[in-house]
Design an enzyme around this catalytic site. Structure first.
Site, PDB file in Angstrom:
ATOM      1  N   GLY A   9      37.952  35.379  37.754  1.00 36.43           N
ATOM      2  CA  GLY A   9      38.465  35.618  39.107  1.00 36.43           C
ATOM      3  C   GLY A   9      39.976  35.721  39.113  1.00 36.43           C
ATOM      4  CD  GLN A  13      46.279  33.145  48.318  1.00 31.89           C
ATOM      5  OE1 GLN A  13      45.136  32.724  48.584  1.00 31.89           O
ATOM      6  NE2 GLN A  13      47.370  32.618  48.832  1.00 31.89           N
ATOM      7  CG  ASP A  54      28.978  40.193  37.483  1.00 32.54           C
ATOM      8  OD1 ASP A  54      28.937  38.991  37.824  1.00 32.54           O
ATOM      9  OD2 ASP A  54      28.419  41.101  38.122  1.00 32.54           O
ATOM     10  CE1 TYR A 144      35.154  29.040  48.347  1.00 32.35           C
ATOM     11  CE2 TYR A 144      35.891  27.813  50.275  1.00 32.35           C
ATOM     12  CZ  TYR A 144      36.128  28.319  49.001  1.00 32.35           C
ATOM     13  OH  TYR A 144      37.349  28.097  48.411  1.00 32.35           O
TER      14      TYR A 144
HETATM   15  C1  AKB Z   1      39.172  29.456  52.474  1.00 34.02           C
HETATM   16  O1  AKB Z   1      39.774  29.460  53.561  1.00 34.02           O
HETATM   17  O2  AKB Z   1      37.987  29.801  52.340  1.00 34.02           O
HETATM   18  C2  AKB Z   1      39.918  28.960  51.259  1.00 34.02           C
HETATM   19  C3  AKB Z   1      39.733  27.496  51.061  1.00 34.02           C
HETATM   20  C4  AKB Z   1      40.352  26.523  51.989  1.00 34.02           C
HETATM   21  O3  AKB Z   1      39.071  27.091  50.139  1.00 34.02           O
HETATM   22  N1  AKB Z   1      41.304  29.279  51.374  1.00 34.02           N
END
Ligand code: AKB
Length: 323
Positions: A9, A13, A54, A144
């Site tokens: 990755g 950023q 990948d 996430y």
């Molecule tokens: C997001 O906003 O998803 C990321 C994080 C806080 O992990 N920048």
């Protein structure tokens, strides 16, 4: 001592800045940058060793690790919070399968260390919101965030079961002039781009939504410091780190000092709910105690620096989609 490091990755950023910092520290020839996209132009300019990877392909990952005789795997590849809510299936495959492959490759090849970032997204609505401690309930409500809890728990499991040297940081929002990649904290980057480009910004969070944040140089410092920390002093494997807490309204005054015409409007969208499920401030005393973490940048220092460097990138601002 020189380390050979592979970063997944790496065009994200954080990844692109981290790769440059690692090249300075360990020597260009010892850093392998990987990603799913074709070679980024910034890497071409710096002559970075870059390979397509990948992370869902274990064989390809192992081949690169063996071919380049890697000691440390830094696994940054991840679909972030906002993009993850738009496509949970993609987030599941990249975040879960990708990390499992990173763990298995580290174990099978007996690598020296695996670093994979967690996030404040590992916390959820039932976590105390202010001064959130390191060891606390983690019941996130985004795909996430769930993937970050998976990373922390599986990393700790492999550490106990196989002695694998897994380390992780719960990154807060990371502010920098680089283009962000689909997170909920991205407003704290677009606000600088839009202030410089249009002198106005419409924020997708409410004005008083405070979240833990840090400036990119502190993010890179925390990552390298933890990677190099003395293992015998680490009682934890995953650490809270922060520099300050920031709500959109807190940046209006500092930006107006440089750009007096700057205006902000607020149009909260689905990201408001994500932000409200995360802590407003976190306690990073465990990182300070176990490996000496201390940030260098406060809000005024970050704002000054970030305006300067974002303005340097101004030529590339046109045509960029502000998420
Ligand atoms: C997001 O906003 O998803 C990321 C994080 C806080 O992990 N920048």
């Amino acid at each position: 001592m020189t380390k050979r490091v592979l970063v997944t990755g790496s065009y994200g950023q954080i990844g692109q800045v981290l790769v440059a910092a690692l090249m300075d520290r360990y020597g260009k020839e010892n850093i392998i940058a990987t990603g799913r996209k074709k070679i980024p132009s910034v890497f071409k300019e710096k002559d970075v060793h870059y390979h397509r990877l990948d992370v869902r392909d274990l064989t390809q990952m192992q081949t690169l690790l063996v071919e380049h005789d890697i000691d440390i795997l830094i696994h940054n590849a991840s679909v972030l919070s906002a993009t993850g809510e738009k496509n949970p299936q993609l987030a599941h495959s990249i975040n879960f399968e990708g990390f499992y492959n990173a763990l298995e490759a580290t174990r099978m090849l007996n690598l020296e260390q695996l670093f994979a970032p967690s996030s404040i997204a590992a916390f959820g609505p039932s976590t105390p919101r202010e001064n959130t401690p390191n060891d606390v309930i983690t019941r996130p409500t985004t795909i996430y965030g769930i993937s970050k809890v998976y990373i922390e728990l599986m990393g700790e499991y492999y550490h106990q079961k196989y002695g694998l040297d897994f380390r992780s940081l719960r990154y807060p929002g990371v502010i920098s002039p680089e283009e962000p990649g689909g997170g909920t904290t991205d407003w704290a980057i677009w606000i600088f781009w839009e202030a410089l480009r249009n002198k106005k910004y419409t924020c997708f969070l409410k004005e008083d939504t405070s979240l833990p944040m840090m400036y990119m140089p502190d993010c890179i410092k925390s990552t390298i410091d933890l990677i190099e920390a003395d293992n015998s002093k680490l009682e934890h494997r995953s650490f809270n780190v922060t520099a300050f807490s920031l709500a959109p309204k807190d940046l209006v005054g500092p930006i107006k000092e440089a750009i007096p015409e700057f205006e902000i409007a607020y149009e909260p969208d689905f990201r408001q709910q994500i932000a409200e499920s995360w802590p407003a401030s976190i306690d990073d005393s465990v990182a300070r105690k176990e490996w000496g973490w201390k940030p260098d940048y406060d809000i005024p220092a970050m704002t000054k620096d970030c305006l300067l460097y974002t303005s340097d990138a101004a030529d590339e601002l046109d045509g960029v989609d502000l998420g």
